[in-house]
Design an enzyme around this catalytic site. Structure first.
Site, PDB file in Angstrom:
ATOM      1  N   TYR A 108     -35.766 -32.476  32.647  1.00 19.52           N
ATOM      2  CA  TYR A 108     -35.320 -31.274  33.338  1.00 19.52           C
ATOM      3  C   TYR A 108     -35.941 -31.262  34.723  1.00 19.52           C
ATOM      4  CZ  TYR A 108     -34.017 -26.630  34.660  1.00 19.52           C
ATOM      5  OH  TYR A 108     -33.469 -25.575  35.343  1.00 19.52           O
ATOM      6  N   ASP A 168     -35.823 -29.413  38.545  1.00 24.73           N
ATOM      7  CA  ASP A 168     -35.284 -28.441  39.478  1.00 24.73           C
ATOM      8  C   ASP A 168     -34.739 -29.190  40.686  1.00 24.73           C
ATOM      9  OD1 ASP A 168     -35.467 -25.883  38.371  1.00 24.73           O
ATOM     10  OD2 ASP A 168     -37.630 -25.785  38.739  1.00 24.73           O
ATOM     11  N   ARG A 220     -27.606 -14.678  29.011  1.00 22.97           N
ATOM     12  CA  ARG A 220     -27.642 -13.914  30.263  1.00 22.97           C
ATOM     13  C   ARG A 220     -26.252 -13.751  30.855  1.00 22.97           C
ATOM     14  NH1 ARG A 220     -31.466 -18.434  33.286  1.00 22.97           N
ATOM     15  NH2 ARG A 220     -30.000 -20.137  33.101  1.00 22.97           N
ATOM     16  N   ARG A 275     -43.701 -22.362  32.579  1.00 23.01           N
ATOM     17  CA  ARG A 275     -43.187 -22.269  33.937  1.00 23.01           C
ATOM     18  C   ARG A 275     -42.867 -20.824  34.355  1.00 23.01           C
ATOM     19  NH1 ARG A 275     -38.323 -25.685  32.194  1.00 23.01           N
ATOM     20  NH2 ARG A 275     -36.618 -24.224  31.946  1.00 23.01           N
ATOM     21  N   ARG A 303     -29.445 -29.698  24.818  1.00 27.61           N
ATOM     22  CA  ARG A 303     -28.944 -28.370  24.493  1.00 27.61           C
ATOM     23  C   ARG A 303     -27.842 -28.086  25.511  1.00 27.61           C
ATOM     24  NH1 ARG A 303     -28.375 -25.178  20.313  1.00 27.61           N
ATOM     25  NH2 ARG A 303     -28.564 -22.972  20.798  1.00 27.61           N
ATOM     26  N   GLU A 363     -23.455 -16.619  29.620  1.00 29.56           N
ATOM     27  CA  GLU A 363     -23.961 -17.934  29.181  1.00 29.56           C
ATOM     28  C   GLU A 363     -24.237 -17.920  27.683  1.00 29.56           C
ATOM     29  OE1 GLU A 363     -27.207 -19.554  31.470  1.00 29.56           O
ATOM     30  OE2 GLU A 363     -26.177 -19.124  33.367  1.00 29.56           O
ATOM     31  N   ARG A 404     -48.091 -12.030  36.023  1.00 29.00           N
ATOM     32  CA  ARG A 404     -48.825 -11.445  37.151  1.00 29.00           C
ATOM     33  C   ARG A 404     -49.283 -10.038  36.831  1.00 29.00           C
ATOM     34  NH1 ARG A 404     -44.023 -12.442  40.347  1.00 29.00           N
ATOM     35  NH2 ARG A 404     -44.140 -14.624  40.999  1.00 29.00           N
TER      36      ARG A 404
HETATM   37  P1  FAD Z   1     -25.909 -33.706  37.928  1.00 23.19           P
HETATM   38  O1  FAD Z   1     -25.758 -32.548  38.825  1.00 23.19           O
HETATM   39  O2  FAD Z   1     -25.734 -33.573  36.506  1.00 23.19           O
HETATM   40  O3  FAD Z   1     -25.028 -34.906  38.517  1.00 23.19           O
HETATM   41  C1  FAD Z   1     -24.720 -36.063  37.769  1.00 23.19           C
HETATM   42  C2  FAD Z   1     -23.266 -36.384  38.062  1.00 23.19           C
HETATM   43  O4  FAD Z   1     -22.949 -37.635  37.461  1.00 23.19           O
HETATM   44  C3  FAD Z   1     -22.284 -35.371  37.468  1.00 23.19           C
HETATM   45  O5  FAD Z   1     -21.422 -34.892  38.484  1.00 23.19           O
HETATM   46  C4  FAD Z   1     -21.533 -36.159  36.408  1.00 23.19           C
HETATM   47  O6  FAD Z   1     -20.198 -35.745  36.270  1.00 23.19           O
HETATM   48  C5  FAD Z   1     -21.629 -37.565  36.950  1.00 23.19           C
HETATM   49  N1  FAD Z   1     -21.476 -38.591  35.921  1.00 23.19           N
HETATM   50  C6  FAD Z   1     -22.143 -38.673  34.732  1.00 23.19           C
HETATM   51  N2  FAD Z   1     -21.736 -39.742  34.049  1.00 23.19           N
HETATM   52  C7  FAD Z   1     -20.804 -40.381  34.818  1.00 23.19           C
HETATM   53  C8  FAD Z   1     -20.007 -41.545  34.657  1.00 23.19           C
HETATM   54  N3  FAD Z   1     -20.051 -42.279  33.525  1.00 23.19           N
HETATM   55  N4  FAD Z   1     -19.161 -41.895  35.641  1.00 23.19           N
HETATM   56  C9  FAD Z   1     -19.071 -41.159  36.789  1.00 23.19           C
HETATM   57  N5  FAD Z   1     -19.797 -40.032  36.991  1.00 23.19           N
HETATM   58  C10 FAD Z   1     -20.653 -39.654  36.024  1.00 23.19           C
HETATM   59  N6  FAD Z   1     -32.478 -26.076  39.504  1.00 23.19           N
HETATM   60  C11 FAD Z   1     -33.078 -25.282  40.431  1.00 23.19           C
HETATM   61  O7  FAD Z   1     -33.807 -25.772  41.292  1.00 23.19           O
HETATM   62  N7  FAD Z   1     -32.852 -23.915  40.429  1.00 23.19           N
HETATM   63  C12 FAD Z   1     -32.048 -23.302  39.514  1.00 23.19           C
HETATM   64  O8  FAD Z   1     -31.886 -22.084  39.554  1.00 23.19           O
HETATM   65  C13 FAD Z   1     -31.422 -24.127  38.520  1.00 23.19           C
HETATM   66  N8  FAD Z   1     -30.626 -23.567  37.584  1.00 23.19           N
HETATM   67  C14 FAD Z   1     -30.061 -24.360  36.628  1.00 23.19           C
HETATM   68  C15 FAD Z   1     -29.258 -23.771  35.655  1.00 23.19           C
HETATM   69  C16 FAD Z   1     -28.678 -24.540  34.653  1.00 23.19           C
HETATM   70  C17 FAD Z   1     -27.802 -23.890  33.611  1.00 23.19           C
HETATM   71  C18 FAD Z   1     -28.941 -25.941  34.620  1.00 23.19           C
HETATM   72  C19 FAD Z   1     -28.380 -26.799  33.523  1.00 23.19           C
HETATM   73  C20 FAD Z   1     -29.717 -26.546  35.599  1.00 23.19           C
HETATM   74  C21 FAD Z   1     -30.286 -25.764  36.615  1.00 23.19           C
HETATM   75  N9  FAD Z   1     -31.060 -26.340  37.625  1.00 23.19           N
HETATM   76  C22 FAD Z   1     -31.666 -25.536  38.566  1.00 23.19           C
HETATM   77  C23 FAD Z   1     -31.241 -27.811  37.716  1.00 23.19           C
HETATM   78  C24 FAD Z   1     -30.165 -28.481  38.617  1.00 23.19           C
HETATM   79  O9  FAD Z   1     -28.900 -28.284  38.045  1.00 23.19           O
HETATM   80  C25 FAD Z   1     -30.494 -29.979  38.753  1.00 23.19           C
HETATM   81  O10 FAD Z   1     -31.726 -30.153  39.393  1.00 23.19           O
HETATM   82  C26 FAD Z   1     -29.437 -30.799  39.533  1.00 23.19           C
HETATM   83  O11 FAD Z   1     -28.136 -30.359  39.373  1.00 23.19           O
HETATM   84  C27 FAD Z   1     -29.525 -32.234  39.060  1.00 23.19           C
HETATM   85  O12 FAD Z   1     -28.741 -33.068  39.882  1.00 23.19           O
HETATM   86  P2  FAD Z   1     -28.382 -34.532  39.388  1.00 23.19           P
HETATM   87  O13 FAD Z   1     -27.634 -35.188  40.501  1.00 23.19           O
HETATM   88  O14 FAD Z   1     -29.569 -35.206  38.850  1.00 23.19           O
HETATM   89  O15 FAD Z   1     -27.433 -34.314  38.112  1.00 23.19           O
HETATM   90  N1  UDP Z   2     -37.687 -17.085  28.577  1.00 22.60           N
HETATM   91  C1  UDP Z   2     -37.829 -16.018  27.715  1.00 22.60           C
HETATM   92  N2  UDP Z   2     -37.278 -14.819  28.057  1.00 22.60           N
HETATM   93  C2  UDP Z   2     -36.603 -14.634  29.214  1.00 22.60           C
HETATM   94  C3  UDP Z   2     -36.485 -15.718  30.097  1.00 22.60           C
HETATM   95  C4  UDP Z   2     -37.023 -16.940  29.749  1.00 22.60           C
HETATM   96  O1  UDP Z   2     -38.418 -16.163  26.659  1.00 22.60           O
HETATM   97  O2  UDP Z   2     -36.113 -13.513  29.456  1.00 22.60           O
HETATM   98  C5  UDP Z   2     -38.262 -18.403  28.170  1.00 22.60           C
HETATM   99  C6  UDP Z   2     -37.246 -19.260  27.408  1.00 22.60           C
HETATM  100  O3  UDP Z   2     -37.966 -19.996  26.435  1.00 22.60           O
HETATM  101  C7  UDP Z   2     -36.720 -20.189  28.469  1.00 22.60           C
HETATM  102  C8  UDP Z   2     -37.978 -20.435  29.314  1.00 22.60           C
HETATM  103  O4  UDP Z   2     -38.646 -19.165  29.300  1.00 22.60           O
HETATM  104  O5  UDP Z   2     -36.224 -21.394  27.916  1.00 22.60           O
HETATM  105  C9  UDP Z   2     -37.697 -20.860  30.749  1.00 22.60           C
HETATM  106  O6  UDP Z   2     -36.927 -19.867  31.371  1.00 22.60           O
HETATM  107  P1  UDP Z   2     -36.059 -20.144  32.666  1.00 22.60           P
HETATM  108  O7  UDP Z   2     -35.518 -18.849  33.157  1.00 22.60           O
HETATM  109  O8  UDP Z   2     -36.864 -20.977  33.611  1.00 22.60           O
HETATM  110  O9  UDP Z   2     -34.886 -20.986  32.031  1.00 22.60           O
HETATM  111  P2  UDP Z   2     -33.622 -21.728  32.682  1.00 22.60           P
HETATM  112  O10 UDP Z   2     -33.244 -20.995  33.936  1.00 22.60           O
HETATM  113  O11 UDP Z   2     -34.087 -23.131  32.916  1.00 22.60           O
HETATM  114  O12 UDP Z   2     -32.605 -21.624  31.610  1.00 22.60           O
END
Ligand code: FAD
Ligand code: UDP
Length: 368
Positions: A350, A352, A282, A174, A251, A302, A178
């Site tokens: 996973y 977005d 990061r 992903r 994780r 993080e 470039r």
């Molecule tokens: P969640 O946001 O996890 O919502 C689920 C909710 O259910 C939570 O509030 C939880 O508390 C609740 N819940 C769970 N079990 C129970 C229960 N038993 N009773 C009541 N409530 C409960 N996406 C992007 O597009 N761009 C990004 O830059 C990006 N960065 C990310 C960075 C990180 C570190 C992570 C982990 C994800 C990232 N994502 C990003 C993905 C993004 O977080 C998700 O797409 C989105 O938050 C998922 O929404 P959701 O509603 O499916 O889940």
């Molecule tokens: N990655 C890497 N070096 C970097 C950034 C990302 O090797 O500096 C790899 C790493 O394996 C990571 C994957 O690319 O899990 C996806 O990166 P992304 O930034 O999309 O991760 P996220 O924001 O989901 O943590």
């Protein structure tokens, strides 16, 4: 048994649950949203601290190539023109991400795409990889040994707690590669950050639903069985079935936050630390998502960590073992009447944010 009052009980107030609640309440269905955390929004939750919108569960940049999804999310908030251009620090060197001509010219002191391609091709030739079997082979095939060693190997092993040879190749696919001087981390048509934070979007989505915070489904349902005709469950699918076949693995990440009495800490929203001698992956400097000019700054380190039952699940580990387990739970889910599963925990995938929206909109169209 409590009197049936709602059309839908929606478990989880993240982007998935909130989108579904909005769509159903918009057409007159009565929705109750329950959330075990003390706030709405799930992982997109942002909190204002010293005038800075802090992404409490990790940096969230909205990006999509789906025009409908972009227009849909824009009805709940105005977006700024932020473009994610992360930097990567390896020991005393600093590089642009994703892998592009800025990265290559710094790495090899060259200027043209042809020079960069020649170096990468020479490094690849010696390795002779035809079909990559794991992340290491995939990365080497894509960018050669220098980039792999300095910017991928140690970062990935920190992030996932596993050797790159034991990780699936798709994780790295992903990331854009470039041969232009373009530091945009995403290839999508639309990108930005909601002005004022993500929480406002969720508030707007939930305005016609009833919401209960600090409410865990498994406690709540004991006294409220039958409160709604149907359930949307966005928590972990294995938890719903009481881990009958064993828990799915994740994780996790630990965030260490600091408010600093200075205006600008690192000059960029996202800086990755790619060597293994630095324990975090990061540092996020939140004000830069909204071009902030506050006197102070708020940063988050993080630290990736092992997950166990009871701590926050973040990244599903979609390897063979977990995918096999998932299909058992999915089979059970199919046979559970009037309960739908959605979101990154309900689907164990996973996703977005744009994919979460797409998926929630599709479900809301397909069920009454
Ligand atoms: P969640 O946001 O996890 O919502 C689920 C909710 O259910 C939570 O509030 C939880 O508390 C609740 N819940 C769970 N079990 C129970 C229960 N038993 N009773 C009541 N409530 C409960 N996406 C992007 O597009 N761009 C990004 O830059 C990006 N960065 C990310 C960075 C990180 C570190 C992570 C982990 C994800 C990232 N994502 C990003 C993905 C993004 O977080 C998700 O797409 C989105 O938050 C998922 O929404 P959701 O509603 O499916 O889940
Ligand atoms: N990655 C890497 N070096 C970097 C950034 C990302 O090797 O500096 C790899 C790493 O394996 C990571 C994957 O690319 O899990 C996806 O990166 P992304 O930034 O999309 O991760 P996220 O924001 O989901 O943590």
């Amino acid at each position: 048994m409590a009197k049936k009052k709602y059309d839908y009980l929606i478990v989880g107030s993240g982007l998935y649950g909130a989108t579904f609640a909005y769509e159903k309440s918009r057409i007159g269905k009565k929705c109750l949203v329950i959330e075990k955390r003390a706030h709405i929004g799930g992982n997109v939750y942002t909190e204002e601290i010293e005038g800075i919108n802090v992404h409490k569960y990790g940096a969230h940049i909205f990006h999509t190539s789906n025009k409908e999804v972009w227009e849909y999310i824009n009805q709940f908030a105005a977006f700024n023109n932020f473009v994610n251009t992360p930097m990567a620090v390896y020991k005393d060197e600093i590089y642009n991400l994703p892998f592009n001509m800025n990265t290559f010219s710094k790495m090899w002191n060259i200027k043209t795409p042809n020079e960069a391609k020649k170096i990468i091709d020479n490094q690849k030739k010696e390795l002779n990889i035809s079909e990559p079997q794991n992340l290491e082979e995939q990365a080497l095939k894509l960018v050669g040994t220098d980039i792999y060693k300095k910017l991928i190997k140690e970062y990935t092993e920190k992030q996932w707690g596993r050797d790159c040879k034991d990780l699936p190749a798709f994780i790295i696919r992903r990331l854009p590669l470039r041969f232009t001087y373009d530091n945009n981390y995403f290839n999508d048509t639309y990108q930005g950050i909601p002005i004022g934070g993500y929480t406002k979007i969720i508030e707007n989505m939930l305005k016609n639903s009833d919401v209960l915070l600090n409410t865990d489904y498994f406690d709540f349902i004991k006294d409220n069985e039958g409160i709604a005709d149907k359930i949307l469950f966005t928590g972990p699918i294995d938890a719903f079935f009481n881990y009958k076949f064993g828990p799915l693995e994740y994780r996790s990440v630990r965030f260490e936050n600091k408010l600093l009495e200075k205006e600008n800490f690192q000059g960029n929203a996202v800086v990755n630390y790619t060597s293994k001698d630095v324990p975090y992956t990061r540092i996020i400097e939140h004000k830069h998502f909204e071009f902030g000019t506050q006197d102070k700054t708020y940063i988050s380190y993080e630290y990736p960590c092992e997950w166990k039952l009871g701590i926050e699940p973040y990244y599903p580990i979609n390897d063979e073992k977990n995918n096999a387990l998932l299909s058992k739970y999915t089979e059970l889910a199919k046979n559970t009447k009037n309960v739908f599963f959605g979101g990154r925990l309900g689907l164990y995938k996973y996703l977005d944010m744009d994919k979460v929206l797409e998926s929630a909109l599709n479900l809301s169209k397909s069920v009454d």
